[in-house]
Design an enzyme around this catalytic site. Structure first.
Site, PDB file in Angstrom:
ATOM      1  N   GLU A 195       0.840  -1.214   0.000  1.00  0.00           N
ATOM      2  CA  GLU A 195       0.000   0.000   0.000  1.00  0.00           C
ATOM      3  C   GLU A 195       0.872   1.259   0.000  1.00  0.00           C
ATOM      4  O   GLU A 195       1.834   1.395   0.747  1.00  0.00           O
ATOM      5  CB  GLU A 195      -0.999   0.032   1.153  1.00  0.00           C
ATOM      6  CG  GLU A 195      -2.038   1.168   1.020  1.00  0.00           C
ATOM      7  CD  GLU A 195      -2.728   1.244  -0.335  1.00  0.00           C
ATOM      8  OE1 GLU A 195      -2.128   1.827  -1.273  1.00  0.00           O
ATOM      9  OE2 GLU A 195      -3.849   0.709  -0.480  1.00  0.00           O
ATOM     10  N   ASP A 229      -7.135   0.145  -3.705  1.00  0.00           N
ATOM     11  CA  ASP A 229      -8.210   1.144  -3.832  1.00  0.00           C
ATOM     12  C   ASP A 229      -8.956   0.987  -5.155  1.00  0.00           C
ATOM     13  O   ASP A 229      -9.557   1.921  -5.647  1.00  0.00           O
ATOM     14  CB  ASP A 229      -7.614   2.550  -3.715  1.00  0.00           C
ATOM     15  CG  ASP A 229      -6.494   2.788  -4.721  1.00  0.00           C
ATOM     16  OD1 ASP A 229      -6.279   1.919  -5.608  1.00  0.00           O
ATOM     17  OD2 ASP A 229      -5.820   3.837  -4.614  1.00  0.00           O
TER      18      ASP A 229
HETATM   19  O1  AHR Z   1       0.577   0.552  -3.361  1.00  0.00           O
HETATM   20  C1  AHR Z   1       0.238   0.787  -4.697  1.00  0.00           C
HETATM   21  C2  AHR Z   1      -1.184   1.202  -4.857  1.00  0.00           C
HETATM   22  O2  AHR Z   1      -1.365   2.475  -4.292  1.00  0.00           O
HETATM   23  C3  AHR Z   1      -2.224   0.388  -4.165  1.00  0.00           C
HETATM   24  O3  AHR Z   1      -2.515  -0.832  -4.788  1.00  0.00           O
HETATM   25  C4  AHR Z   1      -3.391   1.303  -4.211  1.00  0.00           C
HETATM   26  O4  AHR Z   1      -4.331   1.040  -3.205  1.00  0.00           O
HETATM   27  C5  AHR Z   1      -2.759   2.679  -4.067  1.00  0.00           C
HETATM   28  O5  AHR Z   1      -3.246   3.521  -5.056  1.00  0.00           O
END
Ligand code: AHR
Ligand code: AHR
Length: 482
Positions: free
Chosen positions: A205, A281
């Site tokens: 994340e 997300d």
């Molecule tokens: O960590 C990379 C990405 O960043 C994740 O998958 C996403 O949730 C956020 O936009």
């Protein structure tokens, strides 16, 4: 034994096991996945041929004969009920479907064989994603877990984020350390590895990690085996990246060390949702192919993973043809005759950049005959399929741009090449060919209001209308006019 029997022996049992190609426990004979067909929207479950065996691809082919099919459920074989279904809208993006959900994958985009027996993987195009936000048994907080996936190492991009693993239950970015998933691709926005990619990285994340910190970590190699084993595992202040050729040999370790320094990653705040093909997300720009994958409880030992890798190799993944139907030979020049009633004197043609259908015959002007003639060349983005070069504009090809067919000059980019690659198959209406977009295998050449698109059999665009879909998406491929 199956991979999950091996993990269980190592006291790190699978808590989720997803395989559309095979059973991942020797005793498993339940459903592997569910397909939904376009003709009547009914579904059927595809199970292994025998307990512990390869998927019954013939059952799918029979059910889907003469129509389109989507993978609607990827069942969890672990008994925890952690099935994957169409992912809901998230903080970063709503999906392309009219309700904001993501697309489902074509059931036929990723055919392979396992020890000679046909099976299908999950071909994820941008916009496609699967998720389960209410799992059972999956690691939360800083609990230890492991995961592996078998991917197509030649199918990737630099979008965010083709992931498989543990993510947020809210479909939003809830902060550093709220994910622990395998990422595969050549995104360089956060971390990256040696060379130009693609790389196996960890999506923790707000970052794709190739090593200890968000940086170029040269211990993480570019890796693109056609069949790729990818591993991420994590426990308190410790995690690892591992990988191998899924068709031979053993695992290598590309990172094995402490958690990132940045705040939020030690301890982790894993949430225990499982996703496939998207970021935490619901970022939906990634692409890739999953054949099988699991999430475990507990941090698997390298010895356990060595046995799992041997089991994957013994499954004997191999490629098979991406095409079917009347052959469309590289080196030939062809025309595409529409088959819809009332349109059988129309052929695929172009007028400048615009691809359309026009009435053409041998008495048409030379200009029009050339506009309706196409050279078949090796697929620019995948040599198992083909591309169509305009006879009157050498170096220009049929390409989809926002799902609209156009004729445009090849620019040599991976994006153009893939968008100009098409896989002819048996015609959906029972004659001729349908022309599947390699990168969007739910979509086919279709004429709609006398223009041409790559269309899916129902979907958000007018040109995805299911009425007359099979006929509009079926073509008689014959000799070129010019
Ligand atoms: O960590 C990379 C990405 O960043 C994740 O998958 C996403 O949730 C956020 O936009
Ligand atoms: O045609 C669909 C997508 O839209 C293409 O892959 C991308 O390049 C954009 O044009």
């Amino acid at each position: 034994a199956g991979p999950c029997d091996i993990y269980a022996d190592g006291n790190t049992p699978c808590v989720a096991a997803h395989g559309t190609t095979r059973a991942l426990y020797s005793a498993y004979s339940g459903p592997l996945y569910q397909v939904q067909r376009g003709s009547d929207n009914t579904t059927t479950e595809i199970s292994p041929l025998s307990a512990g065996g390869v998927a019954d691809a013939d059952a799918q082919d029979t059910f889907c004969d003469g129509t389109t099919c989507l993978i609607s459920v990827i069942y969890d074989q672990s008994g925890n009920g952690n099935d994957l279904t169409r992912a809901p809208p998230g903080g970063a993006a709503t999906g392309p479907e009219s309700d904001g959900y993501d697309n489902l994958a074509s059931a036929t985009g990723a055919p392979v064989t396992l020890d000679g027996s046909k099976a299908y993987g999950v071909f994820i195009s941008p916009g496609t994603g699967y998720r389960n936000d209410e799992t059972t048994g999956v690691a939360t907080g800083d609990e230890p877990e492991g995961m592996y996936a078998v991917f197509d190492g030649t199918h990737y991009n630099d979008g965010c984020c083709f992931d498989y693993g543990n993510a947020e239950t809210s479909d939003t970015d809830t902060g550093n350390g709220h994910m622990e998933a395998i990422y595969f691709g050549d995104n360089t926005f956060w971390g990256s590895g040696a060379g130009d990619g693609p790389w196996i990285m960890a999506d923790l994340e707000n970052g794709l990690f190739s090593g200890e910190d968000l940086d170029v970590n040269t211990g993480d190699p570019s890796i693109s085996y056609r069949f790729l084993t990818a591993i991420i595992k994590g426990e308190a202040d410790h995690w690892a990246i591992r990988g191998a050729n899924a068709a031979s040999g053993s695992l290598s370790t590309y990172y094995d060390g402490v958690r990132p320094d940045a705040t939020g990653y030690d301890p982790m705040s894993k949430e225990g949702s499982i996703l496939l093909g998207i970021g935490g997300d619901n970022s939906i720009s990634g692409q890739g192919t999953l054949y099988e994958g699991v999430v475990t409880s507990g941090y698997p030992s390298d010895d356990t993973e060595a046995s799992v890798q041997a089991n994957i190799v013994a499954a004997k993944y191999a490629t098979t043809s991406l095409t079917s139907g009347p052959s469309v030979d590289v080196g030939s020049s062809v025309s595409f005759q529409a088959t819809t009633s009332g349109y059988t004197d129309y052929y695929l043609a172009h007028d400048g950049d615009t691809v359309n259908i026009q009435v053409v015959d041998s008495s048409s002007s030379t200009t029009l005959q050339e506009q309706a003639s196409w050279n078949v060349v090796t697929g620019l983005g995948n040599s198992a399929c083909v591309s169509f070069e305009s006879v009157d504009t050498p170096g220009s090809y049929i390409v989809h741009i926002d799902f609209v067919l156009q004729v445009a000059a090849g620019d040599g980019t991976k994006q153009f090449n893939e968008d100009a690659t098409f896989c002819p198959q048996d015609g959906l209406s029972g004659e001729g060919n349908s022309i599947r977009a390699w990168g969007y295998p739910t979509r086919y050449f279709r004429h709609y209001a006398e223009l041409a698109y790559i269309a899916s059999n129902s979907g958000p665009h007018a040109f995805d209308a299911p009425t007359s879909f099979n006929d509009d998406a079926t073509w008689i491929i014959g000799d070129s006019f010019a």
